[in-house]
Structures are given as C-alpha cells and as structure tokens.
Design a protein around this motif. Structure first.
Motif, PDB file in Angstrom:
ATOM      1  N   VAL A 104      -4.415  11.188  -5.767  1.00  0.00           N
ATOM      2  CA  VAL A 104      -5.506  10.239  -5.593  1.00  0.00           C
ATOM      3  C   VAL A 104      -6.660  10.644  -6.494  1.00  0.00           C
ATOM      4  N   ARG A 105      -7.008  11.902  -6.423  1.00  0.00           N
ATOM      5  CA  ARG A 105      -8.059  12.473  -7.277  1.00  0.00           C
ATOM      6  C   ARG A 105      -7.822  13.970  -7.307  1.00  0.00           C
ATOM      7  N   SER A 138      -0.457  -1.511  -4.718  1.00  0.00           N
ATOM      8  CA  SER A 138       0.291  -2.028  -5.865  1.00  0.00           C
ATOM      9  C   SER A 138      -0.037  -3.508  -6.011  1.00  0.00           C
ATOM     10  N   VAL A 159      -0.914   0.066 -10.186  1.00  0.00           N
ATOM     11  CA  VAL A 159      -1.482   0.664  -8.992  1.00  0.00           C
ATOM     12  C   VAL A 159      -2.994   0.660  -9.116  1.00  0.00           C
ATOM     13  N   GLN A 160      -3.656   0.186  -8.074  1.00  0.00           N
ATOM     14  CA  GLN A 160      -5.116   0.158  -8.025  1.00  0.00           C
ATOM     15  C   GLN A 160      -5.577   1.172  -6.979  1.00  0.00           C
ATOM     16  N   VAL A 161      -6.482   2.075  -7.371  1.00  0.00           N
ATOM     17  CA  VAL A 161      -7.039   3.035  -6.427  1.00  0.00           C
ATOM     18  C   VAL A 161      -8.052   2.310  -5.555  1.00  0.00           C
ATOM     19  N   GLY A 177      -6.712   5.783  -1.332  1.00  0.00           N
ATOM     20  CA  GLY A 177      -5.348   5.281  -1.328  1.00  0.00           C
ATOM     21  C   GLY A 177      -5.045   4.413  -2.525  1.00  0.00           C
ATOM     22  N   PHE A 178      -3.885   3.782  -2.494  1.00  0.00           N
ATOM     23  CA  PHE A 178      -3.410   2.952  -3.597  1.00  0.00           C
ATOM     24  C   PHE A 178      -2.851   1.644  -3.077  1.00  0.00           C
ATOM     25  N   GLU A 219       0.840  -1.193   0.000  1.00  0.00           N
ATOM     26  CA  GLU A 219       0.000   0.000   0.000  1.00  0.00           C
ATOM     27  C   GLU A 219       0.879   1.249   0.000  1.00  0.00           C
ATOM     28  N   TYR A 220       0.509   2.211  -0.842  1.00  0.00           N
ATOM     29  CA  TYR A 220       1.170   3.519  -0.842  1.00  0.00           C
ATOM     30  C   TYR A 220       0.397   4.380   0.131  1.00  0.00           C
ATOM     31  N   TRP A 221       1.052   4.841   1.167  1.00  0.00           N
ATOM     32  CA  TRP A 221       0.354   5.641   2.174  1.00  0.00           C
ATOM     33  C   TRP A 221       1.231   6.808   2.613  1.00  0.00           C
ATOM     34  N   ILE A 281       1.655  11.106  -4.860  1.00  0.00           N
ATOM     35  CA  ILE A 281       0.790  10.513  -5.881  1.00  0.00           C
ATOM     36  C   ILE A 281      -0.583  11.154  -5.749  1.00  0.00           C
TER      37      ILE A 281
END
Length: 150
Positions: free
Chosen positions: A60-61, A97, A88-90, A94-95, A35-37, A58
């Motif tokens: 997010v929106r 990988s 990467v999946q939103v 968050g994201f 997770e990208y946090w 990164i």
C-alpha cells in the motif's frame, strides 16, 4: 466484500496462471470492479508470507502491505498482463480495481503488476501472451536495470 451475486466477475481457471478473474458482463472504462483486501501487515512479515504461502501481497505504501493469502478476497486472483484491461487505484489503505478499457463478458480481467525487482531472481516470468509482453511481470525500468548488469 466484492464478489458473488451482483458483482461483475467470477473466479475460475485461467490460461495465464492458476485461477483468474473473469467478467460476467460488460464492464465500462473506469467502472469499479472489486476491492483488494486482507490483513494489513508490516513489509517484513509480508516478505515471509510471500516466501511461504504465495504472492498474494500488495504494498500500500512504504512499510505496509495487504496480505490476502488467508482471506477469501477474489481480487487476489487477478493475473498480470503487459497489456492490462484494468488498473488499481489506491483508496486510503486499500486498493480498488477499475476497468482501463471496456471489458467484454467472459474476458479475463488483468492488471500490470509492474513490481520492483532488485536482482534477476526477483524477475517473475510473464505468461500474458500479449504482443507487447515484456517477458517479466516487473516494471520496464527494473527489467532494464537488471539486464544492463547481467
């Protein structure tokens, strides 16, 4: 937090750029990697962060960015490749990988940054070494648009 004992990667020096994330076991397609946090901040604040501390942000929106510059998020070290083995999946704000292809133990985990770019100065040189390398980490569309007016 992803990383450490039981997680499928480690962070170590990369031939692509600085530090990188490497598989510590076989990772199968679509398997979650990490997770990208970080701190969620408005885009304007993140722009200042990128300019002063590095590229650990990164979007997010629209208007919301995750800034991992000041946290121990191992996923901030995933390098760019024009032929990535992960994506990467939103998920919410968050994201995560995930593996795009099987990733062998010892292989560097990479994603396609495909970021936006408005001017030639925004084009970051790519060092991925892929035979399909675009030369820059930006998306094909932005590279073509900028080079058309060069």
């Amino acid at each position: 937090e992803f990383g450490g004992i039981g997680y499928p990667y480690e962070v170590k020096p990369s031939e692509i750029q600085g530090m990188g994330v490497f598989a510590t076991r076989l990772i199968m397609p679509n398997e979650p990697i990490g997770e990208y946090w970080g701190t969620k901040v408005p885009a304007g604040v993140a722009g200042a962060s990128i300019a002063t501390r590095g590229h650990y942000c990164i979007t997010v929106r629209d208007g919301l960015v995750i800034d991992a510059a000041d946290v121990m998020c191992p996923m901030k070290y995933v390098n760019h490749s024009c032929s990535p083995n992960a994506f990467v999946q939103v998920v919410g704000d968050g994201f995560i990988s995930r593996a795009k292809t099987p990733i062998k133990c010892g292989s560097e985990i990479t994603i396609d940054y495909a970021h936006s770019a408005e001017t030639e100065a925004d084009l970051l040189p790519c060092k991925c070494g892929s035979k399909f390398c675009r030369g820059y980490t930006a998306s094909k569309e932005f590279i073509k648009a900028i080079m058309r007016y060069k």
